[in-house]
Design an enzyme around this catalytic site. Structure first.
Site, PDB file in Angstrom:
ATOM      1  N   ASP A  39      34.687  42.148  47.951  1.00 17.69           N
ATOM      2  CA  ASP A  39      36.251  42.396  47.923  1.00 17.69           C
ATOM      3  C   ASP A  39      36.914  41.841  49.302  1.00 17.69           C
ATOM      4  O   ASP A  39      36.291  41.893  50.173  1.00 17.69           O
ATOM      5  CB  ASP A  39      36.323  43.850  47.891  1.00 17.69           C
ATOM      6  CG  ASP A  39      37.798  44.316  47.292  1.00 17.69           C
ATOM      7  OD1 ASP A  39      38.018  44.639  46.123  1.00 17.69           O
ATOM      8  OD2 ASP A  39      38.916  44.148  48.317  1.00 17.69           O
ATOM      9  N   ILE A  40      38.016  41.392  49.039  1.00 17.46           N
ATOM     10  CA  ILE A  40      38.730  40.767  50.190  1.00 17.46           C
ATOM     11  C   ILE A  40      39.410  41.826  51.248  1.00 17.46           C
ATOM     12  O   ILE A  40      39.425  41.454  52.448  1.00 17.46           O
ATOM     13  CB  ILE A  40      39.971  39.867  49.688  1.00 17.46           C
ATOM     14  CG1 ILE A  40      40.130  38.723  50.753  1.00 17.46           C
ATOM     15  CG2 ILE A  40      41.151  40.610  49.213  1.00 17.46           C
ATOM     16  CD1 ILE A  40      41.114  37.701  50.029  1.00 17.46           C
ATOM     17  N   GLN A 104      45.583  49.780  39.149  1.00 24.04           N
ATOM     18  CA  GLN A 104      45.119  48.354  38.833  1.00 24.04           C
ATOM     19  C   GLN A 104      45.810  47.361  39.214  1.00 24.04           C
ATOM     20  O   GLN A 104      47.057  47.143  38.814  1.00 24.04           O
ATOM     21  CB  GLN A 104      44.609  48.272  37.332  1.00 24.04           C
ATOM     22  CG  GLN A 104      43.880  46.998  37.108  1.00 24.04           C
ATOM     23  CD  GLN A 104      43.596  46.827  35.470  1.00 24.04           C
ATOM     24  OE1 GLN A 104      44.102  47.781  34.511  1.00 24.04           O
ATOM     25  NE2 GLN A 104      42.871  45.824  35.033  1.00 24.04           N
ATOM     26  N   HIS A 110      37.059  44.462  35.852  1.00 23.08           N
ATOM     27  CA  HIS A 110      36.135  44.359  36.953  1.00 23.08           C
ATOM     28  C   HIS A 110      35.780  45.870  37.402  1.00 23.08           C
ATOM     29  O   HIS A 110      36.388  46.816  37.242  1.00 23.08           O
ATOM     30  CB  HIS A 110      36.703  43.682  38.089  1.00 23.08           C
ATOM     31  CG  HIS A 110      38.165  44.529  38.585  1.00 23.08           C
ATOM     32  ND1 HIS A 110      39.219  44.213  38.084  1.00 23.08           N
ATOM     33  CD2 HIS A 110      38.379  45.297  39.662  1.00 23.08           C
ATOM     34  CE1 HIS A 110      40.133  44.784  38.615  1.00 23.08           C
ATOM     35  NE2 HIS A 110      39.532  45.524  39.597  1.00 23.08           N
ATOM     36  N   HIS A 112      34.379  48.125  40.544  1.00 18.94           N
ATOM     37  CA  HIS A 112      34.010  48.081  41.973  1.00 18.94           C
ATOM     38  C   HIS A 112      32.525  48.426  42.089  1.00 18.94           C
ATOM     39  O   HIS A 112      32.225  49.761  41.613  1.00 18.94           O
ATOM     40  CB  HIS A 112      35.028  48.958  42.817  1.00 18.94           C
ATOM     41  CG  HIS A 112      36.446  48.339  42.492  1.00 18.94           C
ATOM     42  ND1 HIS A 112      37.064  47.894  43.668  1.00 18.94           N
ATOM     43  CD2 HIS A 112      37.437  48.492  41.723  1.00 18.94           C
ATOM     44  CE1 HIS A 112      38.217  47.413  43.161  1.00 18.94           C
ATOM     45  NE2 HIS A 112      38.446  48.020  41.998  1.00 18.94           N
TER      46      HIS A 112
HETATM   47  P1  5GP Z   1      42.191  47.005  41.084  1.00 20.32           P
HETATM   48  O1  5GP Z   1      42.950  47.589  42.091  1.00 20.32           O
HETATM   49  O2  5GP Z   1      42.504  45.845  40.253  1.00 20.32           O
HETATM   50  O3  5GP Z   1      41.119  47.965  40.812  1.00 20.32           O
HETATM   51  O4  5GP Z   1      41.121  46.040  42.401  1.00 20.32           O
HETATM   52  C1  5GP Z   1      41.161  44.619  42.500  1.00 20.32           C
HETATM   53  C2  5GP Z   1      40.700  44.675  43.914  1.00 20.32           C
HETATM   54  O5  5GP Z   1      40.678  42.914  44.087  1.00 20.32           O
HETATM   55  C3  5GP Z   1      41.294  45.205  45.348  1.00 20.32           C
HETATM   56  O6  5GP Z   1      40.237  45.877  45.745  1.00 20.32           O
HETATM   57  C4  5GP Z   1      41.515  43.801  46.178  1.00 20.32           C
HETATM   58  O7  5GP Z   1      41.433  44.127  47.440  1.00 20.32           O
HETATM   59  C5  5GP Z   1      40.830  42.702  45.469  1.00 20.32           C
HETATM   60  N1  5GP Z   1      41.256  41.463  45.690  1.00 20.32           N
HETATM   61  C6  5GP Z   1      42.637  41.043  45.245  1.00 20.32           C
HETATM   62  N2  5GP Z   1      42.499  39.950  45.661  1.00 20.32           N
HETATM   63  C7  5GP Z   1      41.220  39.234  45.968  1.00 20.32           C
HETATM   64  C8  5GP Z   1      41.050  37.834  46.306  1.00 20.32           C
HETATM   65  O8  5GP Z   1      41.751  37.015  46.059  1.00 20.32           O
HETATM   66  N3  5GP Z   1      39.619  37.840  46.444  1.00 20.32           N
HETATM   67  C9  5GP Z   1      38.939  38.976  46.618  1.00 20.32           C
HETATM   68  N4  5GP Z   1      37.686  38.828  46.992  1.00 20.32           N
HETATM   69  N5  5GP Z   1      39.374  40.042  46.282  1.00 20.32           N
HETATM   70  C10 5GP Z   1      40.535  40.383  45.826  1.00 20.32           C
END
Ligand code: 5GP
Length: 128
Positions: A39-40, A104, A110, A112
């Site tokens: 994760d970034i 989200q 995805h 985590h």
């Molecule tokens: P969500 O909130 O959709 O469950 O999680 C999305 C995740 O993607 C977040 O933890 C965010 O830090 C990660 N993320 C967003 N953009 C990027 C990216 O360009 N590269 C990577 N490696 N992670 C990303």
């Protein structure tokens, strides 16, 4: 319309772009069913995202629409990645967000994978 009721899958989402190689990622592993990358903005010493290769917006969408082989291959990849990262001894947490209340950000299903320290309660007790 995906089965989750959310808008149709957007092929321009950031994880789709990572899958197409348009945006770089710090890859952990990849096979025919899944890509795992860091994760970034990590929330734990280990914070890896595991994504299936097909266009699914959520867990509901993925499990309703993907072929059984893709579903099995994805979850086997999740377990393998956790093992290869050395998380089996002390444990880890899997989490998948869907929709607004869960926050989200990216509309490509995805999981985590968190580990590397005591992770505390499952859900923060504060309201945002
Ligand atoms: P969500 O909130 O959709 O469950 O999680 C999305 C995740 O993607 C977040 O933890 C965010 O830090 C990660 N993320 C967003 N953009 C990027 C990216 O360009 N590269 C990577 N490696 N992670 C990303």
């Amino acid at each position: 319309m995906s089965v989750s009721g959310k808008p149709p899958y957007d092929p321009g989402n950031i994880f789709a772009r990572i899958l197409r190689g348009e945006i770089p990622c710090k890859k952990v592993s990849e096979d025919e069913h899944a890509l795992a990358f860091h994760d970034i903005a990590p929330q734990a010493p280990v914070h890896v995202l595991v994504i299936p290769k097909g266009p699914y917006v959520s867990a509901a969408d993925f499990h309703a629409e993907a072929p059984a082989e893709a579903i099995a291959g994805f979850w086997r990849a999740v377990g393998r990645v956790a093992r290869e990262l050395g998380l089996e001894e002390h444990g880890y947490r899997l989490l998948s967000n869907m929709g607004e209340d869960a926050g989200q950000e990216v509309g490509h299903f995805h999981v985590h994978l968190f580990g590397g320290r005591r992770l505390g309660r499952m859900v923060p007790q504060t309201r945002e």
